[in-house]
Design an enzyme around this catalytic site. Structure first.
Site, PDB file in Angstrom:
ATOM      1  N   ASN A 122       0.785  -1.210   0.152  1.00  0.00           N
ATOM      2  CA  ASN A 122      -0.061   0.007  -0.040  1.00  0.00           C
ATOM      3  C   ASN A 122       0.844   1.337   0.070  1.00  0.00           C
ATOM      4  OD1 ASN A 122      -2.155  -1.643  -0.060  1.00  0.00           O
ATOM      5  ND2 ASN A 122      -2.963  -1.000   2.111  1.00  0.00           N
ATOM      6  N   GLU A 125       3.068  -0.878  -4.601  1.00  0.00           N
ATOM      7  CA  GLU A 125       1.895  -1.094  -4.908  1.00  0.00           C
ATOM      8  C   GLU A 125       0.944  -0.340  -5.301  1.00  0.00           C
ATOM      9  OE1 GLU A 125      -1.625  -4.083  -2.802  1.00  0.00           O
ATOM     10  OE2 GLU A 125       0.074  -3.433  -1.546  1.00  0.00           O
ATOM     11  N   ASP A 157      -3.199   0.557  -5.605  1.00  0.00           N
ATOM     12  CA  ASP A 157      -4.539   0.060  -5.522  1.00  0.00           C
ATOM     13  C   ASP A 157      -5.576   0.955  -6.347  1.00  0.00           C
ATOM     14  OD1 ASP A 157      -3.698  -1.899  -3.522  1.00  0.00           O
ATOM     15  OD2 ASP A 157      -4.933  -1.203  -2.159  1.00  0.00           O
ATOM     16  N   HIS A 213      -7.156   3.485  -0.563  1.00  0.00           N
ATOM     17  CA  HIS A 213      -7.368   2.105   0.176  1.00  0.00           C
ATOM     18  C   HIS A 213      -8.919   1.737  -0.009  1.00  0.00           C
ATOM     19  CE1 HIS A 213      -6.756  -0.885   3.629  1.00  0.00           C
ATOM     20  NE2 HIS A 213      -6.580  -1.581   2.603  1.00  0.00           N
TER      21      HIS A 213
END
Length: 752
Positions: A308, A337, A339, A352
């Site tokens: 994240n 990463e 998302d 997130h």
């Protein structure tokens, strides 16, 4: 008392940029599109503090140390400037980036020339500060504390001022001892120290008895070390494979006295300089460069990885920012990463999902990654996509990746034939690899498959399913998503697949198909199927990620995952913690490139190694003597002036296979953070030295509450130099604490 701050000016006397900073000037401080204020900034005469005016009623003037600055970025290279200024002022803008969690300072000069001078001048000062020897930093720090203690600025030191100074440097002495030191130095009986008397006091204070004893044992040539004496020390104590020519090079490099250098001798001051520099460090200087074979397949390396990456704080309501990617990449993180979710106006965003964390544009993140990916390491960066987007926004994601990353984006296998193994980090230098779902096999990309199918359905990422389950209590973990062919086609060597057991993976998974494991699943496999997990990782990649329950962005212990050869062990980089200290230690070697070659027994299919049971290859015994520490910082300045003096203890920790995990600590020393001495010896039995990490922790002992961290340092046991060594200390966030350190003796030998 002398306190002219010349140390940071060293080599910059008469420099036009330095003069420009000392004069200072007006800059516009920018916080938002509507908040832009003129402020006067200038470098103070000590050349290590920047001052600027503040219009807050309770804080008219503000200062910050040059040492608190991580970097200075020219142009609109921060998230704030990029968002709140027009491209037309690019040349006038710059940002001061601070260490730790302090917010960036976004500034705009009157014109491009002035902006360039600010950036150039600050870069020179920062560079000079970082290149001072530890001894120079130590002297400068002590002089600065003396200046602060000299309340009336008369260049004299009374007994009262001397007591204040001692508290400044983190040492508490009783009134009788302080009076004794004062009387010994006050040879003029004037009631105050000045000139040579202050110099005498400084020499008494900085006397290193432990170093003097070592030096005295080997200085056999008219009270100094000849090249042969120094060679004897290097061979006997440091266990180095060196010649008299190497000893002469050290004298040439570190000797501070011209006459001694001319006579090919090392004085006590030169010896102290040697101990405090690279050659005398605990960390092998040969490992500061890339020294490992970088032509092995990609999956034969541990890869520094972030989870994240977009988050600056917690997993529930914290901010998402391009700055988080920049900070991770500048620490040589090689797997980040993203998302990805549908955003407004057809533009995909990163945040997130199912939480209150803020959103950042996917496009802006890719631009930041492109700008900073290869600043500290040339080796490939993996972009781990967690894809929740609609097909249309996936197509835009693919467009942004291709248009922004350009030729650096790997879109088909290396070479003209279907590969049977990963390319090497060396062969992928400067390249981006996409990790994500793929609609077809890799040979379709090599054969230029021009299928007219624009989308199809695939199973969702394991971590994406975990996120969904945590966010909305979904009953199904393995739901399906539609995948755009445009995004699928740029996934080459890192195709995400669900893990269905080692036997299934062995029979059905191609080498480029990789699985992600939640920490609990990975830990259970590591404990119960260690050898099988190692064999799985010999020809495939594995990614480990923190449990969704870690909403505070805490971290798991990465060591058990490395023990079974897992490559992409993703941690929350934004959270300073023991686990991040260990991660920083693991990737300190090999030029801090973000890639570390796994031991041979984790790369050979014939290996029967199991980290839980062995077989142990070559046992070692590790002897550690914690001798002393120097100039430890205060950790709680809010306490009263006496209680703020630290009571330090040192803990020595080993992390590795379960049989090697150990921790031993010294007693604590009352009221002395300046020059505490322990002289305590420890012994550790090491079963697998190749996997072991050594960590030093210095704490302020407290009888009523948890000890406070003063500093820490972690490194691979394979990078430790034997002998008398200096150990630098880092903050909880991993930044160097200037002038503070430990002095130790270390010896790693074959077990009897």
């Amino acid at each position: 008392m002398e306190s002219n701050g010349t140390a940071p000016k060293h080599g910059l006397e008469g420099d036009a940029d330095l003069h420009f900073l000392l004069v200072g000037g007006e800059l516009i401080k920018i916080r938002s599109s509507s908040w832009k204020r003129n402020r006067f900034f200038k470098l103070q005469e000590d050349c290590k503090t920047l001052w600027y005016e503040s219009h807050k009623t309770f804080r008219k003037n503000q200062t910050f140390s040059i040492d608190d600055i991580e970097s200075v970025r020219k142009g609109r290279q921060s998230e704030g400037l990029n968002k709140h200024t027009d491209p037309s002022v690019e040349e006038m803008c710059f940002s001061i980036i601070f260490k730790g969690s302090k917010k960036n300072l976004d500034l705009m000069a009157a014109n491009g020339t002035e902006a360039k001078q600010w950036v150039s001048g600050l870069d020179k000062i920062i560079h000079n500060m970082r290149n001072l020897s530890r001894q120079q930093k130590s002297e400068h720090w002590i002089i600065n504390c003396m200046r602060k203690a000299d309340k009336n600025a008369d260049n004299k030191m009374t007994l009262k001022e001397l007591k204040h100074f001692l508290r400044q440097v983190n040492v508490e002495v009783d009134d009788t001892y302080a009076a004794e030191i004062f009387k010994k130095c006050d040879t003029s009986n004037s009631g105050s120290l000045e000139g040579e008397e202050i110099k005498h006091f400084y020499n008494l204070l900085t006397h290193r008895e432990e170093v003097e004893v070592i030096y005295g044992n080997y200085a056999q040539t008219e009270g100094q070390m000849s090249s042969k004496d120094l060679l004897n020390f290097l061979l006997t104590e440091q266990r180095e494979k060196v010649s008299v020519e190497d000893a002469l090079k050290l004298i040439e490099k570190y000797e501070v006295d011209g006459t001694a250098k001319q006579n090919e001798r090392m004085s006590k001051d030169g010896f102290l300089m040697y101990l405090h520099r690279e050659a005398g460090s605990i960390f092998n200087p040969a490992h500061k460069q890339v020294y490992q074979d970088m032509r092995q397949p990609l999956n034969h390396y541990y890869i520094s990885s972030s989870h994240n990456t977009y988050l600056m704080e917690d997993q529930l309501k914290g901010p998402s920012s391009t700055e988080a990617y920049i900070k991770a990449l500048m620490k040589s993180c090689r797997c980040v990463e993203l998302d990805c979710w549908d955003g407004a106006n057809g533009e995909p965003v990163i945040y997130h999902g199912y939480t209150l964390t803020s959103k950042v544009l996917f496009r802006d993140v890719i631009k930041a990654i492109n700008d900073y990916a290869f600043k500290t390491s040339d080796y490939p960066v993996i972009l781990s996509l967690e894809n929740h987007c609609s097909v249309d926004q996936q197509k835009l994601m693919a467009h942004h990746l291709i248009s922004i990353l350009g030729e650096a984006l790997l879109t088909k296998p290396v070479g003209n034939t279907m590969p049977s193994d990963f390319p090497s980090p060396e062969g992928l230098k400067g390249k981006f690899l996409i990790k994500g779902k793929r609609l077809n096999k890799l040979d379709a990309a090599l054969n230029n498959n021009n299928s007219t199918i624009e989308e199809d359905t695939v199973s969702e990422e394991d971590e994406a399913a975990d996120c969904k389950e945590n966010g909305r209590k979904s009953k199904s973990k393995k739901s399906k998503i539609k995948l755009a062919k445009a995004l699928s086609d740029i996934v080459v060597y890192c195709k995400s697949v669900h893990f269905s057991g080692f036997e299934h993976a062995k029979d059905c998974q191609v080498f480029y198909e990789m699985s992600s494991f939640k920490e609990s699943k990975a830990f259970n496999l590591a404990v119960n199927s260690g050898t099988a997990y190692i064999h799985h990782n010999i020809d495939k990649l594995s990614r480990i990620y923190p449990a969704g329950s870690r909403t505070d962005s805490s971290n798991y212990n990465p060591v058990p995952m490395w023990n079974v050869g897992c490559q992409i062990v993703a941690l929350n980089f934004q959270t300073p913690s023991k686990e991040m200290h260990i991660n920083q230690g693991r990737f300190l070697q090999n030029g801090s490139s973000g890639y570390v070659l796994k031991p041979e027994f984790q790369r050979s299919l014939s290996s029967r190694f199991n980290p839980n049971t062995g077989p142990w290859l070559k046992r070692k015994t590790f002897h550690v003597m914690v001798i002393s520490a120097q100039q430890l910082p205060k950790v709680n300045k809010d306490k009263d002036k006496h209680k703020s003096i630290v009571d330090p203890l040192v803990r020595v920790e080993i992390y590795g296979v379960p049989a090697d995990n150990a921790s031993k600590e010294t007693h604590y020393i009352d009221n002395n953070g300046f020059n505490p001495m322990w002289n305590e010896k420890f012994q550790f039995n090491i079963h697998v030295a190749e996997l072991a990490l050594l960590r030093f922790v210095v704490e302020d002992y407290d009888t009523t509450s948890q000890n406070d961290l003063i500093g820490q340092y972690c490194l691979p046991l394979s990078s430790v130099q034997n002998g008398y060594r200096y150990v630098p200390l880092l903050t909880k966030r991993g930044d160097v604490i200037c002038s503070a350190g430990l002095f130790v003796h270390l010896m790693l030998v074959d077990a009897q």
